[in-house]
Design a protein around this motif. Structure first.
Motif, PDB file in Angstrom:
ATOM      1  N   SER A 114       0.856  -1.189   0.000  1.00  0.00           N
ATOM      2  CA  SER A 114       0.000   0.000   0.000  1.00  0.00           C
ATOM      3  C   SER A 114       0.888   1.233   0.000  1.00  0.00           C
ATOM      4  O   SER A 114       1.697   1.423   0.902  1.00  0.00           O
ATOM      5  CB  SER A 114      -0.906   0.011   1.235  1.00  0.00           C
ATOM      6  OG  SER A 114      -1.709  -1.143   1.275  1.00  0.00           O
ATOM      7  N   CYS A 136     -11.441   4.229   4.021  1.00  0.00           N
ATOM      8  CA  CYS A 136     -11.431   2.984   4.798  1.00  0.00           C
ATOM      9  C   CYS A 136     -12.121   1.856   4.036  1.00  0.00           C
ATOM     10  O   CYS A 136     -11.642   0.716   4.026  1.00  0.00           O
ATOM     11  CB  CYS A 136     -12.113   3.204   6.146  1.00  0.00           C
ATOM     12  SG  CYS A 136     -11.176   4.239   7.294  1.00  0.00           S
ATOM     13  N   MET A 139      -9.923   0.413   1.440  1.00  0.00           N
ATOM     14  CA  MET A 139      -8.880  -0.462   1.961  1.00  0.00           C
ATOM     15  C   MET A 139      -9.426  -1.827   2.378  1.00  0.00           C
ATOM     16  O   MET A 139      -8.681  -2.679   2.841  1.00  0.00           O
ATOM     17  CB  MET A 139      -8.176   0.194   3.155  1.00  0.00           C
ATOM     18  CG  MET A 139      -7.337   1.395   2.797  1.00  0.00           C
ATOM     19  SD  MET A 139      -6.245   1.938   4.145  1.00  0.00           S
ATOM     20  CE  MET A 139      -7.442   2.296   5.448  1.00  0.00           C
ATOM     21  N   MET A 141     -12.121  -2.321   4.608  1.00  0.00           N
ATOM     22  CA  MET A 141     -12.799  -2.381   5.901  1.00  0.00           C
ATOM     23  C   MET A 141     -14.309  -2.536   5.699  1.00  0.00           C
ATOM     24  O   MET A 141     -14.866  -2.068   4.699  1.00  0.00           O
ATOM     25  CB  MET A 141     -12.540  -1.108   6.706  1.00  0.00           C
ATOM     26  CG  MET A 141     -11.132  -0.939   7.191  1.00  0.00           C
ATOM     27  SD  MET A 141     -11.029   0.512   8.282  1.00  0.00           S
ATOM     28  CE  MET A 141      -9.260   0.646   8.504  1.00  0.00           C
ATOM     29  N   GLN A 145     -16.458  -1.732  10.838  1.00  0.00           N
ATOM     30  CA  GLN A 145     -15.086  -1.379  11.208  1.00  0.00           C
ATOM     31  C   GLN A 145     -14.835   0.111  11.014  1.00  0.00           C
ATOM     32  O   GLN A 145     -14.135   0.735  11.815  1.00  0.00           O
ATOM     33  CB  GLN A 145     -14.099  -2.196  10.375  1.00  0.00           C
ATOM     34  CG  GLN A 145     -14.030  -3.657  10.745  1.00  0.00           C
ATOM     35  CD  GLN A 145     -13.136  -4.447   9.804  1.00  0.00           C
ATOM     36  OE1 GLN A 145     -13.133  -4.229   8.581  1.00  0.00           O
ATOM     37  NE2 GLN A 145     -12.372  -5.379  10.352  1.00  0.00           N
ATOM     38  N   ARG A 149     -13.665   2.737  13.992  1.00  0.00           N
ATOM     39  CA  ARG A 149     -12.357   3.394  13.960  1.00  0.00           C
ATOM     40  C   ARG A 149     -12.416   4.859  13.537  1.00  0.00           C
ATOM     41  O   ARG A 149     -11.410   5.563  13.590  1.00  0.00           O
ATOM     42  CB  ARG A 149     -11.427   2.631  13.011  1.00  0.00           C
ATOM     43  CG  ARG A 149     -11.262   1.172  13.393  1.00  0.00           C
ATOM     44  CD  ARG A 149     -10.315   0.440  12.474  1.00  0.00           C
ATOM     45  NE  ARG A 149     -10.358  -0.992  12.704  1.00  0.00           N
ATOM     46  CZ  ARG A 149      -9.594  -1.883  12.079  1.00  0.00           C
ATOM     47  NH1 ARG A 149      -8.718  -1.465  11.183  1.00  0.00           N
ATOM     48  NH2 ARG A 149      -9.702  -3.168  12.348  1.00  0.00           N
ATOM     49  N   LYS A 189      -5.296   0.715   9.302  1.00  0.00           N
ATOM     50  CA  LYS A 189      -5.341  -0.699   8.953  1.00  0.00           C
ATOM     51  C   LYS A 189      -3.935  -1.279   8.999  1.00  0.00           C
ATOM     52  O   LYS A 189      -2.954  -0.592   8.706  1.00  0.00           O
ATOM     53  CB  LYS A 189      -5.921  -0.875   7.544  1.00  0.00           C
ATOM     54  CG  LYS A 189      -5.998  -2.309   7.079  1.00  0.00           C
ATOM     55  CD  LYS A 189      -6.459  -2.405   5.628  1.00  0.00           C
ATOM     56  CE  LYS A 189      -6.430  -3.846   5.144  1.00  0.00           C
ATOM     57  NZ  LYS A 189      -6.795  -3.961   3.717  1.00  0.00           N
ATOM     58  N   THR A 190      -3.833  -2.550   9.361  1.00  0.00           N
ATOM     59  CA  THR A 190      -2.551  -3.236   9.322  1.00  0.00           C
ATOM     60  C   THR A 190      -2.250  -3.631   7.878  1.00  0.00           C
ATOM     61  O   THR A 190      -3.086  -4.227   7.203  1.00  0.00           O
ATOM     62  CB  THR A 190      -2.572  -4.493  10.202  1.00  0.00           C
ATOM     63  OG1 THR A 190      -2.815  -4.102  11.556  1.00  0.00           O
ATOM     64  CG2 THR A 190      -1.247  -5.231  10.128  1.00  0.00           C
ATOM     65  N   HIS A 191      -1.051  -3.304   7.413  1.00  0.00           N
ATOM     66  CA  HIS A 191      -0.668  -3.581   6.034  1.00  0.00           C
ATOM     67  C   HIS A 191       0.459  -4.603   6.002  1.00  0.00           C
ATOM     68  O   HIS A 191       1.345  -4.595   6.863  1.00  0.00           O
ATOM     69  CB  HIS A 191      -0.195  -2.305   5.341  1.00  0.00           C
ATOM     70  CG  HIS A 191      -1.222  -1.218   5.304  1.00  0.00           C
ATOM     71  ND1 HIS A 191      -2.102  -1.047   4.257  1.00  0.00           N
ATOM     72  CD2 HIS A 191      -1.518  -0.244   6.201  1.00  0.00           C
ATOM     73  CE1 HIS A 191      -2.890  -0.017   4.496  1.00  0.00           C
ATOM     74  NE2 HIS A 191      -2.547   0.491   5.673  1.00  0.00           N
TER      75      HIS A 191
END
Length: 269
Positions: A114, A136, A139, A141, A145, A149, A189-191
């Motif tokens: 990303s 979001c 990505m 989500m 979510q 967030r 977000k975790t990438h």
């Protein structure tokens, strides 16, 4: 003896897990083709002159932006990319993200990289709030979510510290405000691989401190982070490993303190 052997196996397993490659760059060359970049200035007058005289357009010029770069990045690493303007750092990030083709060589990644840059696409006519939601969702989500967030993203960005800016269109934001919001959305977000191009150069010290802390969290969550920045202090504070690129060539790849020190002195290996 059995316990000692078991400890050895555990240590070897831990090393293996720590050395999981996430990005492999293998002898990569990237060449831009610039049309109409030969002799002549490319103005409307020169174009009209060529039409009247039936002369051919200027030849295509090739720019060799990246020249035979190879390296491997691993899970949990934060890797800095440094070099002068036009050295090929941002081009390298774009290629890792899959946005630029390679002329020769290959790039192999685990998961989807990303790319986050200061020009990352948000919609200027929409409010910051709508951009957060759409960013979001883009990505991957879920709506639940996003709702969960949303407030933490706004708080992280600091957009509302001096007023209710999140409800205003993005076109009313300064470049710094826009960059902070872009980073805040991406960092929610975790990438697998997060590529950051100058996005930490904006914002006050508080935002930069939050950003660096979030990068460390992303690394602990099994991600790999690449950071392009002209702020050598940000590189030192964020990255343990740094790659120095000049004129499209890899000059040095090693521990950040040593690479940045030599870069600042112009001391090539």
């Amino acid at each position: 003896m059995a316990d000692a052997a078991l400890d050895t196996v555990k240590e070897a397993t831990a090393v293996d897990k720590a050395q999981v490659p996430t990005v492999v760059v293998d002898d990569v060359h990237i060449i831009y083709k610039v049309h109409g970049a030969g002799s002549g200035k490319g103005s409307a007058t020169s174009a009209l002159s060529r039409i009247i005289t039936r002369k051919k357009a200027p030849a295509i010029r090739e720019v060799h932006a990246v020249r035979g770069i190879s390296f491997t990045a691993y899970k949990g690493e934060a890797v800095g990319l440094i070099g002068s303007n036009g050295s090929g750092k941002s081009t390298m990030l774009a290629a890792i993200a899959g946005l630029l083709p390679t002329a020769r060589g290959g790039i192999y990644t685990q998961g989807q990289p990303s790319l986050l840059g200061v020009n990352a696409a948000l919609m200027n006519d929409l409010t910051g709030e709508r951009n957060v939601v759409l960013g979001c969702l883009a990505m991957g989500m879920s709506p639940a979510q996003v709702r969960e967030r949303y407030q933490s993203i706004v708080d992280f960005s600091g957009i509302n510290e001096k007023g209710d800016f999140i409800s205003l269109p993005m076109r009313t934001y300064s470049s710094g405000m826009g960059a902070r919001l872009r980073f805040s959305i991406a960092a929610a977000k975790t990438h697998d691989v997060l590529l950051i191009d100058e996005a930490l150069a904006t914002g006050d010290q508080g935002f930069q401190k939050r950003s660096k802390a979030r990068i460390n969290e992303l690394r602990k969550e099994a991600g790999t982070v690449f950071l392009v920045s002209h702020d050598n202090n940000a590189i030192r504070e964020t990255c343990e490993r740094t790659i120095w690129i000049e004129h499209g060539e890899l000059i040095m790849d090693g521990h950040t303190d040593e690479v940045v020190r030599r870069y600042e002195k112009g001391d090539r290996p």
